[in-house]
Design an enzyme around this catalytic site. Structure first.
Site, short mmCIF file in Angstrom:
data_model
loop_
_atom_site.label_atom_id
_atom_site.label_comp_id
_atom_site.label_asym_id
_atom_site.label_seq_id
_atom_site.Cartn_x
_atom_site.Cartn_y
_atom_site.Cartn_z
N ASP A 11 7.23 -1.45 0.96
CA ASP A 11 7.33 -1.84 2.36
C ASP A 11 8.25 -3.05 2.45
O ASP A 11 7.95 -4.12 1.91
CB ASP A 11 5.93 -2.17 2.88
CG ASP A 11 5.91 -2.29 4.40
OD1 ASP A 11 6.96 -2.07 5.03
OD2 ASP A 11 4.84 -2.61 4.95
N ASP A 106 11.93 1.50 6.74
CA ASP A 106 11.65 0.41 5.81
C ASP A 106 10.41 0.62 4.95
O ASP A 106 9.83 -0.31 4.45
CB ASP A 106 11.53 -0.91 6.58
CG ASP A 106 10.45 -0.84 7.65
OD1 ASP A 106 9.90 0.25 7.86
OD2 ASP A 106 10.16 -1.89 8.26
N GLU A 107 10.01 1.86 4.80
CA GLU A 107 8.78 2.15 4.06
C GLU A 107 8.93 3.46 3.32
O GLU A 107 9.50 4.41 3.85
CB GLU A 107 7.65 2.41 5.05
CG GLU A 107 6.74 1.27 5.36
CD GLU A 107 5.68 1.77 6.33
OE1 GLU A 107 4.60 2.17 5.88
OE2 GLU A 107 5.97 1.80 7.54
#
Lengths: 384, 364
Positions: A11, A106-107
């Site tokens: 993350d 973003d993960e």
């Protein structure tokens, strides 16, 4: 112990804000808000950790953020930049294993079980991922390492930013017990309130309650949530190649809040998805609505049906209900989309009040036939 | 306010009301129980603004008054007390002292005046029935309520009053449980009362096997008075679907089955259903019922029951959980299963005014 599973949840820390701070030295060490300016309607998409000290958080109205943090810097989001940054990060992750499931810009989840012998243990892999992201992209990530997806995601959130947290089968129950039931995957606001109103506030409470008493509160979800409360989660990391969703989304040329336009778009999407489900001879149990507002905040809301569907009207109705529940009002929308997942053989459970299901199936078949002959646009539904 | 009471009596009372206590942090007083002591007796009240419960408790009133105290905390304190005799003394700042044996607690309450009053049902109609009868009707139907939040009108139970009959109905759209009771209703008593699921479970908990219950209702509210214990609730807004039209008129085949035997067989068969394939198949042939389940990636099961059946062969699929729900909640030894064909609803009946309609599943 070769059948042990090790999942990483990577993350990125304050992704948009971190990119801006990296690219603009003047922003570094300062409270930075990415989103709408404080004198306008709209919200903060991401803010830097310096801003969080003032109580600002993502999805907060910009005006509130402006009051909490009057000297903060506000910049508009640059989605193009973030999305190409995201590709570079995913490429780094892809170097470690092909068992990679990006869940947003973003993960991502990585299943490193099979590459462990090659690359050392999971913690070591996580450390190397962090190093590479830092060295090559000058950004930081928090990583959760655990035997399954649920715990990995939980772990990555425990020591942000720049964290590396390991949850093992040995310590999982102790870590889960005091956490709020809202941390359980699938527990939204409504379910959380319902659980809490019955005295079930922590994950430990859920575990102790047991399946039979949960069932009266949660129905079919009971077993699933109880398993999660025990720290069990069998879901696989889903790579692109075995992607398990069928969906459709549209970005508008001009952002819109016009309900008729939005409904029409949803209906077309539902129709397209239902057609595809039928052509694959499958049906979906989960319907997810995705909305991106003018300020680029993106939300997804999902609902799981009692029985799988491949019917356009059902998909449309549920997506529309999710949309209405958001109460978007006159907030302008940039992108709207539906995706379906949780595939199962076409609904076998018949409905008491829906005696037309046989008719609907025949209609859908006829529509599919006409389209095969005359093209997708030849026939369709309209909103009134 | 000052009270003396026996620990067990007090706990009993708290147990009656504390399920309703709200955890919505926006209104902290809703986490409290209102205790009111008057010459006539002592009552406890809780509410979450949707449902409210008030019950009388056995206590000696030393000084009249009222206070609201955090319900869960009060409950745990009283439960842990070592002595049976407890004294509760509340000062004018709403601080309560609890004294029992050598134990002494002080807990901070909130003023009575801030506690929302239970609504008065003005202009309400009413009817009275045996508590046991209502309890039994709810038990036989409530498992069929829907949990699907998008079908909110189905998230509860319908009490339909008409022509000296009370019909209790619950459905989730795939099965429907119904109990029809003959009543002696006051003249022109008519109504479609929709109870939310929380109210249903609270009423079920409060109903006893003896005594009577008086139900008052208005357009959007309903109350149950059970020998002094009162529950007031909002009704679900919306129109309940026309349940009459989904009850099949008469079935071609009426099959008598031993409830417990059928239930056990289904339980075994259902061990081999999976999320992907959650149907069991019932295959009726001459004097035989074969119950099968198979999931390609799990395995299969097969069980034969000798039954009395002379009709044509029928193979029909059902969700085993939906079939077992009524079997578990009925007490009769014999049930009747009525079937038409593999795509029409099945109906379970007993020798009492109950029926259960269940839609089949398509099986390959």
């Amino acid at each position: 112990m070769s059948d042990e599973r090790w999942i990483l949840h990577v993350d990125m820390d304050a992704f948009y804000a971190a990119i801006e701070q990296r690219d603009h030295p003047a922003y570094r060490g300062k409270p930075l808000m990415v989103g709408s300016p404080p004198d306008r309607r709209g919200i903060i998409a991401t803010c830097s950790y310096e801003a969080r000290k003032f109580g600002v958080h993502s999805a907060m109205p910009s005006r509130t953020a402006g009051k909490l943090c009057p000297h903060g810097i506000f910049v508009p989001p640059d989605m193009k930049k973030y999305s190409s940054e995201s590709k570079l990060i995913m490429a780094i992750l892809g170097d470690f294993t092909p068992q990679l499931e990006p869940i947003s810009v973003d993960e991502a989840f990585l299943d490193v079980s099979s590459v462990r012998n090659l690359l050392g243990d999971a913690v070591n892999i996580a450390r190397r991922i962090k190093e590479r992201i830092h060295r090559e992209r000058n950004l930081t990530a928090s990583i959760g390492v655990a035997p399954n997806k649920f715990l990995a995601k939980l772990a990555s959130d425990l020591e942000k930013p720049d964290g590396l947290t390991v949850i093992t089968d040995e310590n999982k129950l102790a870590i889960l017990a005091p956490l709020s039931v809202g941390k359980l995957w699938g527990v939204g606001e409504v379910t959380r309130q319902r659980l809490e109103s019955h005295g079930l506030k922590t994950i430990g409470d859920i575990r102790k309650a047991g399946v039979p008493s949960l069932r009266s509160l949660l129905g079919n979800q009971a077993e699933h949530l109880h398993q999660l409360s025990l720290g069990n989660d069998a879901r696989e990391v889903e790579t692109e190649s075995n992607a398990k969703s069928i969906g459709s989304e549209n970005t508008f040329d001009v952002d819109t809040a016009d309900e008729k336009t939005l409904r029409k778009t949803l209906l077309e999407q539902a129709d397209e998805i239902a057609s595809e489900l039928r052509s694959e001879n499958t049906a979906a149990r989960t319907i997810t609505l995705k909305l991106r507002y003018s300020d680029f905040t993106t939300i997804t809301r999902r609902i799981t049906l009692d029985s799988p569907t491949q019917d356009d009207v059902t998909i449309y109705d549920r997506a529309l209900a999710l949309f209405h529940a958001e109460k978007t009002g006159d907030k302008k929308i940039r992108l709207i989309g539906i995706s379906t997942s949780g595939f199962a053989p076409p609904a076998s459970q018949l409905d008491l009040f829906d005696t037309s299901s046989e008719k609907k199936q025949r209609l859908a078949k006829a529509v599919d036939t006409i389209r095969a002959k005359h093209g997708t646009k030849s026939i369709g539904r309209t909103v009134e | 306010m000052k009270l003396r009471f026996a620990k067990e009596k007090f706990l009993d009372g708290l147990q009656q009301v504390q399920n309703v206590v709200s955890t919505r942090s926006t209104l902290p007083i809703l986490s409290n129980v209102l205790i009111r002591a008057q010459k006539g007796g002592v009552t406890m009240t809780t509410t979450d603004l949707d449902v409210g419960v008030r019950c009388p408790i056995d206590a000696e009133v030393v000084r009249e008054g009222a206070v609201t105290l955090p319900a869960r905390r009060l409950f745990t304190i009283v439960r842990e007390l070592a002595h049976s005799d407890v004294e509760l003394d509340v000062d004018d700042k709403n601080v309560a002292s609890i004294q029992s044996g050598g134990s002494h607690f002080k807990i901070v309450g909130l003023p009575e005046g801030d506690f929302p009053q239970l609504p008065k049902l003005s202009g309400a109609k009413s009817f009275t029935m045996e508590q046991k009868t209502l309890k039994d009707a709810l038990k036989k139907t409530s498992y069929a309520m829907s949990n699907d939040e998008t079908r909110f009108v189905l998230n509860g139970i319908l009490l339909s009053l008409k022509d000296d009959k009370l019909v209790v109905v619950a459905t989730d759209g795939r099965r429907l449980g119904l109990v029809e009771l003959d009543m002696d209703l006051p003249k022109d008593t008519k109504g479609e009362l929709l109870l939310p699921s929380k109210t249903v479970s609270e009423v079920q908990r409060l109903l006893k096997d003896k005594g009577s219950v008086t139900v008052h209702f208005t357009e959007n509210q309903i109350s149950f008075d059970m020998d002094g214990t009162l529950l007031v609730s909002k009704q679900v807004e919306g129109v309940y679907p026309n349940y009459r039209q989904v009850i099949p008129p008469e079935a071609k085949e009426r099959i008598s089955l031993e409830r417990e035997t059928f239930h056990q067989a289904l339980r075994r068969a259902s061990l081999l259903v999976s999320e992907k394939n959650n149907a069991v198949k019932l295959h009726f042939t001459k004097n035989n019922l074969a119950i099968t389940a198979n999931s390609p990636d799990v395995g299969e099961s097969r069980e034969s029951l000798a039954i009395n059946y002379k009709g044509p062969e029928i193979a029909i699929g059902f969700n085993p959980a939906f079939l077992m729900d009524p079997l578990r909640n009925l007490e009769n030894d014999e049930i009747f299963f009525e079937l038409t064909d593999d795509l029409s609803p099945g109906v379970i009946k007993i020798n009492a005014p109950f029926l259960y309609v269940i839609m089949p599943m398509r099986v390959g």
